[in-house]
Design a protein around this motif. Structure first.
Motif, PDB file in Angstrom:
ATOM      1  N   THR A  57       0.827  -1.206   0.000  1.00  0.00           N
ATOM      2  CA  THR A  57       0.000   0.000   0.000  1.00  0.00           C
ATOM      3  C   THR A  57       0.862   1.256   0.000  1.00  0.00           C
ATOM      4  N   LEU A  58       1.937   1.239   0.780  1.00  0.00           N
ATOM      5  CA  LEU A  58       2.841   2.388   0.834  1.00  0.00           C
ATOM      6  C   LEU A  58       3.559   2.589  -0.492  1.00  0.00           C
ATOM      7  N   LEU A  59       4.146   1.525  -1.013  1.00  0.00           N
ATOM      8  CA  LEU A  59       4.884   1.642  -2.274  1.00  0.00           C
ATOM      9  C   LEU A  59       3.965   2.034  -3.426  1.00  0.00           C
ATOM     10  N   GLY A  60       2.759   1.489  -3.437  1.00  0.00           N
ATOM     11  CA  GLY A  60       1.828   1.805  -4.513  1.00  0.00           C
ATOM     12  C   GLY A  60       1.379   3.248  -4.512  1.00  0.00           C
ATOM     13  N   SER A  61       1.479   3.938  -3.357  1.00  0.00           N
ATOM     14  CA  SER A  61       1.068   5.340  -3.275  1.00  0.00           C
ATOM     15  C   SER A  61       2.225   6.311  -3.465  1.00  0.00           C
ATOM     16  N   ASP A  62       3.444   5.791  -3.540  1.00  0.00           N
ATOM     17  CA  ASP A  62       4.617   6.655  -3.702  1.00  0.00           C
ATOM     18  C   ASP A  62       4.639   7.198  -5.126  1.00  0.00           C
ATOM     19  N   PRO A  63       4.564   8.504  -5.308  1.00  0.00           N
ATOM     20  CA  PRO A  63       4.546   9.070  -6.664  1.00  0.00           C
ATOM     21  C   PRO A  63       5.803   8.779  -7.453  1.00  0.00           C
ATOM     22  N   ALA A  64       6.890   8.395  -6.771  1.00  0.00           N
ATOM     23  CA  ALA A  64       8.116   8.064  -7.490  1.00  0.00           C
ATOM     24  C   ALA A  64       8.021   6.723  -8.185  1.00  0.00           C
ATOM     25  N   ASP A  71      12.802  15.511  -3.931  1.00  0.00           N
ATOM     26  CA  ASP A  71      12.141  16.049  -2.752  1.00  0.00           C
ATOM     27  C   ASP A  71      11.274  14.974  -2.115  1.00  0.00           C
ATOM     28  N   ILE A  72      11.876  14.154  -1.256  1.00  0.00           N
ATOM     29  CA  ILE A  72      11.140  13.073  -0.608  1.00  0.00           C
ATOM     30  C   ILE A  72      10.099  13.642   0.350  1.00  0.00           C
ATOM     31  N   GLN A  73      10.409  14.755   1.013  1.00  0.00           N
ATOM     32  CA  GLN A  73       9.468  15.334   1.968  1.00  0.00           C
ATOM     33  C   GLN A  73       8.170  15.743   1.276  1.00  0.00           C
ATOM     34  N   GLU A  74       8.283  16.203   0.032  1.00  0.00           N
ATOM     35  CA  GLU A  74       7.085  16.553  -0.727  1.00  0.00           C
ATOM     36  C   GLU A  74       6.304  15.298  -1.109  1.00  0.00           C
ATOM     37  N   GLU A  75       7.021  14.229  -1.433  1.00  0.00           N
ATOM     38  CA  GLU A  75       6.358  12.976  -1.805  1.00  0.00           C
ATOM     39  C   GLU A  75       5.655  12.344  -0.608  1.00  0.00           C
ATOM     40  N   LYS A  76       6.188  12.537   0.598  1.00  0.00           N
ATOM     41  CA  LYS A  76       5.633  11.894   1.785  1.00  0.00           C
ATOM     42  C   LYS A  76       4.177  12.290   2.026  1.00  0.00           C
ATOM     43  N   ARG A  77       3.800  13.458   1.554  1.00  0.00           N
ATOM     44  CA  ARG A  77       2.427  13.907   1.753  1.00  0.00           C
ATOM     45  C   ARG A  77       1.441  13.025   0.993  1.00  0.00           C
ATOM     46  N   LYS A  78       1.900  12.331  -0.015  1.00  0.00           N
ATOM     47  CA  LYS A  78       1.020  11.481  -0.825  1.00  0.00           C
ATOM     48  C   LYS A  78       1.105  10.005  -0.435  1.00  0.00           C
ATOM     49  N   TRP A  79       1.998   9.682   0.484  1.00  0.00           N
ATOM     50  CA  TRP A  79       2.120   8.282   0.892  1.00  0.00           C
ATOM     51  C   TRP A  79       0.876   7.831   1.650  1.00  0.00           C
ATOM     52  N   ASN A  80       0.427   6.641   1.324  1.00  0.00           N
ATOM     53  CA  ASN A  80      -0.705   6.043   2.029  1.00  0.00           C
ATOM     54  C   ASN A  80      -0.162   5.164   3.150  1.00  0.00           C
ATOM     55  N   GLU A 133      14.714   4.384   4.980  1.00  0.00           N
ATOM     56  CA  GLU A 133      14.715   4.914   6.338  1.00  0.00           C
ATOM     57  C   GLU A 133      13.580   5.921   6.532  1.00  0.00           C
ATOM     58  N   GLU A 134      13.273   6.677   5.475  1.00  0.00           N
ATOM     59  CA  GLU A 134      12.138   7.598   5.551  1.00  0.00           C
ATOM     60  C   GLU A 134      10.828   6.820   5.685  1.00  0.00           C
ATOM     61  N   TYR A 135      10.745   5.695   4.965  1.00  0.00           N
ATOM     62  CA  TYR A 135       9.571   4.831   5.111  1.00  0.00           C
ATOM     63  C   TYR A 135       9.408   4.389   6.565  1.00  0.00           C
ATOM     64  N   LEU A 136      10.508   3.891   7.151  1.00  0.00           N
ATOM     65  CA  LEU A 136      10.437   3.389   8.522  1.00  0.00           C
ATOM     66  C   LEU A 136      10.057   4.500   9.492  1.00  0.00           C
TER      67      LEU A 136
END
Length: 503
Positions: A291-298, A317-326, A474-477
């Motif tokens: 679910t997390l990987l599928g929502s990562d815009p990257a 910009d991972i911090q910007e992508e984090k807003r879209k992570w499920n 590490e950002e995922y964790l």
């Protein structure tokens, strides 16, 4: 706690979770004693919510102290109460069903039969006890490692074993005396033994889960759980004693027994479903990571079909992508979790329409021999190079299934190095899941040719680069920890694992 007024000292007593239980105020007297010493008095101020003597609230408070963990509800997790309610109800129905089974066992060993002898009953009991003890040893050896990560499964399985044992006990008077009856009663003893192993160990893990760190006591939770089970079983036996005298025919016995067992298993299922584990076993890791990987815009290449030419270049910009992570919480994952799931399955849970795709299987912590049997040993130099800086080595082998449509299922074989940690094991599982998802999109049908292994290696190298770029894993964790996940506990291995050193 003392006040700043030198003429008055206030002492506030609190309980295990810092709730005020009593207040004492020492007040200096204006007069001194004859010898010149300072005097004063102490006043006791009860809490504003303190119940009066013999009140209903005081009785409920007393019962709570007897049957609930100290500091409840602040000392346990939120899912403690619903689990205990269902668990108590299922224990009540099980107690009544147990009386019916016990009566049948007594009939099976000869109670009421003038031709039966105490020696025969003793030998039958010895054989049954022997079978159950041997089953205990064998079962503990076989699944001991899996009891903690799969505690919900084995907690429910324990009652399935228990109920099957009751059914066999009730069947025992109906089968011919001799070898057949001995076999039925011995099988019932084996199932009861399996219930003891699976139930005892899984309940210990659940108790540890319920204890809220820094506030609760595991010993107290276990002790209060035992008290709850004791009183519920006692009530069940007393109720059953009144009911069982009216159940005399085989038909009424079986109708009552099956009704109680269905109720027992239904309540136990609801109890297990209410638990929201915060550690990641294989199934929860599949749900959470996919679910997390599928929502990562990257990872837009996944939604585009993911050919081999699709780029795997994450945005900077991972911090910007984090807003879209499920990021799913333990409660959300629990709602998707199955009680009985195939142990080594590798599934991808899509964010769209709740679609679930079976990618294949995964083996983590395997031996070198098992790894080499599933991998071309000539690829070993490439693999050790790719995973030089990792605490694991991963390779995906393929199996072609031929049916209405030809598909390729992938098996992620994971060697764990001596430096392996719970975090690196989670990374290995996420890497295997992601690589299997990319490869399954790239190779719906197995290709032939010398560059096939090279393509697989390239996908694994690209997906590893993706996870390492900008410390993405590490950002995922870090994001998952904020959602309440406990990631410092290794719960992916369900069998004794192996570790390797690469020199």
């Amino acid at each position: 706690m003392a006040s700043n007024n030198r003429n008055a000292i206030t002492l506030i007593e609190t309980d295990e979770v810092n709730h005020p239980t009593a207040t004492y105020v020492y007040t200096e007297s204006q007069k001194q004693s004859r010898n010149g010493a300072q005097t004063g008095r102490i006043d006791h101020i009860p809490p504003t919510s303190a119940p009066s003597s013999w009140s209903r609230a005081k009785l409920m408070s007393f019962l709570g102290d007897v049957f609930l963990p100290a500091g409840y509800p602040h000392s346990v997790t939120d899912d403690y109460l619903p689990y205990q309610i269902f668990d108590s109800l299922q224990a009540f129905s099980s107690s009544i069903a147990g009386l019916l089974a016990s009566r049948a066992v007594l009939q099976g060993v000869g109670v009421g039969n003038p031709t039966a002898t105490p020696t025969a009953a003793l030998l039958l009991s010895t054989l049954q006890d022997t079978a159950s003890r041997l089953a205990t040893i064998a079962f503990a050896y076989r699944i001991g490692t899996a009891l903690e990560p799969e505690c919900k499964r084995y907690r429910f399985a324990a009652d399935v074993f228990n109920d099957l044992g009751m059914v066999l006990n009730c069947l025992s008077p109906m089968v011919p005396a001799g070898v057949v009856r001995v076999g039925v009663l011995s099988a019932a003893g084996v199932l009861t033994a399996l219930c003891g192993v699976a139930g005892g160990s899984s309940k210990a893990t659940l108790s540890a889960h319920f204890v809220r760190g820094g506030r609760g006591s595991l010993g107290d939770v276990n002790a209060k759980d035992s008290s709850q089970e004791t009183i519920i079983s006692l009530i069940g036996m007393l109720t059953g004693s009144l009911i069982i005298t009216h159940i005399t025919t085989p038909i009424t016995t079986w109708i009552t027994l099956l009704t109680l067992l269905i109720l027992h298993l239904s309540l136990n299922y609801l109890a297990v479903r209410s638990v929201q584990m915060t550690t990641l076993n294989r199934q929860r890791a599949n749900i959470l990571f996919s679910t997390l990987l599928g929502s990562d815009p990257a990872l837009l290449f996944l939604t585009l079909g993911g050919g081999m030419g699709a780029p795997l270049q994450p945005q900077t910009d991972i911090q910007e992508e984090k807003r879209k992570w499920n990021l799913l919480t333990p409660a959300q994952v629990s709602s998707k979790e199955l009680i009985f799931e195939q142990d080594e399955i590798l599934k991808w849970y899509s964010n769209k329409a709740g679609q679930v795709v079976t990618l294949g299987y995964a083996n983590i912590g395997i031996s070198i021999n098992q790894f080499l049997n599933s991998t071309d040993h000539n690829l070993l130099p490439n693999l050790t190079t790719i995973f030089t800086n990792e605490s694991y080595i991963l390779y995906l082998s393929s199996v072609t299934t031929i049916g209405t449509t030809t598909k390729v299922k992938w098996t992620a074989n994971i060697l764990l190095k001596q430096s392996s940690t719970p975090h690196s094991q989670l990374k290995a599982w996420m890497h295997g899941l992601l690589a299997a998802r990319v490869i399954s999109s790239s190779f719906p049908v197995k290709e032939k040719g010398g560059d096939y292994d090279d393509k697989v290696l390239r996908v694994m190298e690209q997906t590893l680069t993706f996870l390492n770029h900008g410390d993405r894993f590490e950002e995922y964790l870090s994001a998952l920890k904020e959602c309440g996940w406990e990631l410092d506990v290794a719960s992916l291995e369900t069998r004794p694992g192996r570790r390797v050193s690469v020199a």
